[in-house]
Scaffold this motif. Sequence first.
Motif, short mmCIF file in Angstrom:
data_model
loop_
_atom_site.label_atom_id
_atom_site.label_comp_id
_atom_site.label_asym_id
_atom_site.label_seq_id
_atom_site.Cartn_x
_atom_site.Cartn_y
_atom_site.Cartn_z
N GLU A 143 68.45 -40.65 6.07
CA GLU A 143 67.25 -41.51 6.20
C GLU A 143 66.37 -41.46 4.95
O GLU A 143 65.52 -42.34 4.76
N HIS A 144 66.53 -40.41 4.13
CA HIS A 144 65.67 -40.26 2.94
C HIS A 144 66.34 -40.73 1.65
O HIS A 144 65.75 -40.64 0.57
N ARG A 200 59.01 -29.27 17.07
CA ARG A 200 58.28 -29.91 15.97
C ARG A 200 56.86 -29.36 15.88
O ARG A 200 56.33 -29.15 14.80
MG MG Z 1 62.71 -34.88 9.22
#
Ligand code: MG
Length: 149
Positions: free
Chosen positions: A51-52, A85
């Motif tokens: 995704e990056h 998270r």
């Molecule tokens: Mg992440």
Amino acid sequence: MDRTLLIVKPDGVQRNLVGEILSRWEKRGFKLVALKLVVPSKELAEQHYGEHKGKPFYDKLVSFITSGPAVFIVFEGKGVVETSRKMIGATNPLNSEPGTVRGDLAVDMGRNVIHGSDSKDSAAREIKLWFGDNEVFSWTSHSQADLYE
Ligand code: MG
Ligand code: DAT
């Protein structure tokens, strides 16, 4: 039950933080279902952080995560993805609340000690990427009735 992937990144392993991190999740009440020490391959690291791709920090991120042994962990439990998270803290440790892993143990974004899946879908994808089916274990904890109503 939900499952999430945690990675103690190479900085966390070098800094002897593996026990500290495992301990926080164990004590919270999450069940360990997979664990291994691996020097991540470039191929898997690129898929993991897909995704990056194209972002300015991507190359450094992939080269850092593949730079040495990292610990791959799957924890299972009610709400484990979202709660993990919160226990990890903000991506930039300078913004992470005290009490979180990054807020207690890190200062720099590129050395933020730990990865945690950001959604149930990401968790499923990441667990499948790093672990074979025979490396993730379903087992009944003796603490089950003391953790869950
Ligand atoms: Mg992440
Ligand atoms: P997180 O690890 O909190 O899920 P992320 O998925 O946005 O954060 O980014 C993955 C990792 O990439 C992150 O832990 C540290 C690094 N990173 C993210 N944004 C960055 C930035 N702006 N500069 C340098 N490194 C960054």
